[in-house]
Design a protein around this motif. Structure first.
Motif, PDB file in Angstrom:
ATOM      1  N   THR A 110       0.840  -1.204   0.000  1.00 16.62           N
ATOM      2  CA  THR A 110       0.000   0.000   0.000  1.00 16.62           C
ATOM      3  C   THR A 110       0.874   1.254   0.000  1.00 16.62           C
ATOM      4  O   THR A 110       0.592   2.221  -0.710  1.00 16.62           O
ATOM      5  N   THR A 123       2.339   1.729  -3.424  1.00 14.75           N
ATOM      6  CA  THR A 123       1.427   2.346  -4.393  1.00 14.75           C
ATOM      7  C   THR A 123       1.519   3.872  -4.309  1.00 14.75           C
ATOM      8  O   THR A 123       1.434   4.555  -5.332  1.00 14.75           O
ATOM      9  N   ARG A 173       2.702   5.857  -7.469  1.00 10.02           N
ATOM     10  CA  ARG A 173       1.728   6.818  -7.993  1.00 10.02           C
ATOM     11  C   ARG A 173       2.408   8.176  -8.205  1.00 10.02           C
ATOM     12  O   ARG A 173       2.138   8.867  -9.181  1.00 10.02           O
ATOM     13  N   TYR A 210      -0.745  -3.717  -6.620  1.00  8.03           N
ATOM     14  CA  TYR A 210      -2.130  -4.114  -6.324  1.00  8.03           C
ATOM     15  C   TYR A 210      -2.331  -5.627  -6.479  1.00  8.03           C
ATOM     16  O   TYR A 210      -3.116  -6.230  -5.747  1.00  8.03           O
ATOM     17  N   SER A 219      -8.065  -2.759  -9.521  1.00  6.12           N
ATOM     18  CA  SER A 219      -6.951  -1.807  -9.608  1.00  6.12           C
ATOM     19  C   SER A 219      -5.813  -2.388 -10.440  1.00  6.12           C
ATOM     20  O   SER A 219      -5.188  -1.671 -11.240  1.00  6.12           O
ATOM     21  N   ALA A 261      -8.863   3.567  -7.167  1.00 10.95           N
ATOM     22  CA  ALA A 261      -7.428   3.613  -7.429  1.00 10.95           C
ATOM     23  C   ALA A 261      -7.092   4.584  -8.564  1.00 10.95           C
ATOM     24  O   ALA A 261      -6.005   5.169  -8.596  1.00 10.95           O
TER      25      ALA A 261
END
Length: 459
Positions: free
Chosen positions: A242, A245, A249, A261, A283, A344
């Motif tokens: 997590t 991500t 991102r 994911y 996602s 997402a």
């Protein structure tokens, strides 16, 4: 009466003086002094200081530990925080102080700043500002004492996390991250695997909160992927990916996001909760669609396509099916709106969402260009633009990018408006292909002749 034990001759054993009876008497006397009046604290501490020296020099470690702990307890009972901190510093820095005595001091004092049980690093709740300041000073004092001492590694790690928590509660994320960065917990041998992983995850979380993405990537590299994949580490695995991500991102790396994911989706605890695995799988599919074409991306897409759970999510199944087909896809996709409304996809603000939407269109165009390159050796630019639903200038720009990154071969004849997807063969390659074709033809003729003779002989 003190008794001596051991032998000092030959330097094999240190001389040890048994001061148990004297320690019992002096501790009782010190407690009586404090009970009569808290103003007698200094006198009681002085009494124990003299005894502490005798125990230390006489190598009576059990009595020394009792004296050190009693000195701290006297300060605590008298509610004299300044004396407590001063006594803690003095006793821990005495010349030739025993490691067991220092350890006992830290173990005694740590219960006054950290909550017992649970994770062992949460600071005690304070009622006012004065208590908060004393708590922070005591934590910092204990950190200074444990610095560089291998036998107190675990305590230093817990105190550091507690101090970072205090800083974070005050709203100073940067200071909290800096505090945790000072501890290289991956080198500590006294901590369990889980404690190490949790500490590094906390470092990652605060570093990302500080927006220091370069250091976050370095810290993430300290996590052993095999360790978090073990049974019983599901919570740490989910937390790690997590956090990843968030990092990917920021980097706008769609394929790494898809893998993050999918790792969350493959966790056993997530598999048991339909709402969680659906969100993770959706996602994964969305960011796979946003990923640039590669063998790894295609392999992952094929593996997800045969996943039985994909049948329960129509939009994702149809999207993967379209992307795997060697056919031109019309944009927008049938489930475009649903895909772009997923959680997402929208995390990160309007700017990032707009970026993903633009990338989505680009990936569909690139897919269509690759399909055209499979079926056409040459094609007019206007015709291909019509097939793909693009303006000729947009098509030319996209093909140019794909040629630059090596994902497709193409040459554009602007005056003739012709796009050539097949590379022109050299004379040597043409001759080699001709020779191969002739060889295949002769093999077929020989096989046919053999079959005819075989048939004639059987008649």
């Amino acid at each position: 009466m003190a008794t001596r034990a051991g032998a000092a001759s030959g330097g094999q054993l240190e001389e040890r003086v048994d001061l148990t009876s004297e320690t019992d008497a002096k501790l009782l006397q010190a407690n009586q002094l404090l009970q009569s009046s808290t103003s007698n604290l200094r006198e009681a501490l002085a009494l124990l200081a003299a005894l502490e020296k005798r125990c230390r020099v006489g190598n009576d470690t059990p009595s020394l530990v009792r004296v050190c702990e009693a000195s701290l307890q006297l300060c605590k009972d008298a509610n004299d925080d300044e004396a407590l901190i001063a006594t803690l510093k003095n006793l821990s820095t005495r010349r030739s102080q025993k490691s067991k005595a220092v350890s006992a001091l830290v173990q005694k004092a740590i219960t006054w700043v950290l909550e017992e049980g649970g994770d062992g690093y949460k600071p005690l709740v304070v009622a006012n500002e004065e208590q908060r300041v004393i708590r922070e000073r005591l934590v910092e004092t204990l950190r200074d004492i444990t610095d560089g001492k291998i036998f107190l590694e675990a305590e230093r790690a817990r105190l550091t996390r507690a101090l970072a928590t205090i800083k974070e509660e005050e709203g100073d994320i940067s200071a909290a991250a800096d505090v945790l960065q000072d501890v290289h917990v991956e080198t500590y041998g006294s901590l369990s695997k889980r404690e190490k992983v949790e500490f590094i995850l906390e470092q990652m979380r605060l570093t990302l909160g500080k927006k220091d993405y370069v250091r976050a990537a370095i810290v993430a590299g300290k996590i052993n992927r095999k360790a978090i994949a073990e049974e019983g580490m599901e919570e740490e695995k989910i937390k790690f990916f997590t956090l990843m991500t968030e990092y990917h991102r920021h980097e706008k790396d769609a394929f790494e996001l898809a893998k993050d994911y999918h790792n969350i989706y493959s966790t056993s605890s997530v598999q048991g909760d339909e709402s969680q695995w659906k969100e993770a799988l959706q996602s994964s599919v969305v960011f796979l669609a946003l990923s640039p074409y590669s063998n790894e991306q295609q392999d992952m897409m094929n593996r997800i396509y045969i996943d039985p759970n994909l049948e329960k999510i129509d939009s994702c199944r149809e999207t993967i099916k379209l992307l795997l087909k060697k056919e031109i896809i019309n944009f927008p996709l049938p489930h475009q709106t649903e895909l772009e409304s997923m959680k997402a996809f929208t995390i990160g603000g309007d700017d990032l969402t707009s970026h993903w939407k633009k990338i989505f269109h680009t990936r569909i165009v690139q897919h269509n260009v690759r399909v055209a390159a499979l079926y056409y050796r040459r094609i007019h630019g206007k015709r291909l633009a019509q097939l793909l639903g693009l303006q000729p200038a947009e098509l030319e720009a996209e093909i140019s990018k794909m040629v630059s990154d090596g994902s497709v071969y193409a040459k554009i004849d602007r005056p003739g408006d012709i796009i050539r997807f097949a590379a022109k063969k050299t004379p040597e390659a043409v001759l080699s292909d001709w020779a191969s074709d002739i060889s295949s033809l002769l093999d077929l003729v020989e096989s046919t002749t053999h079959l005819i003779h075989k048939e004639n002989m059987t008649q």
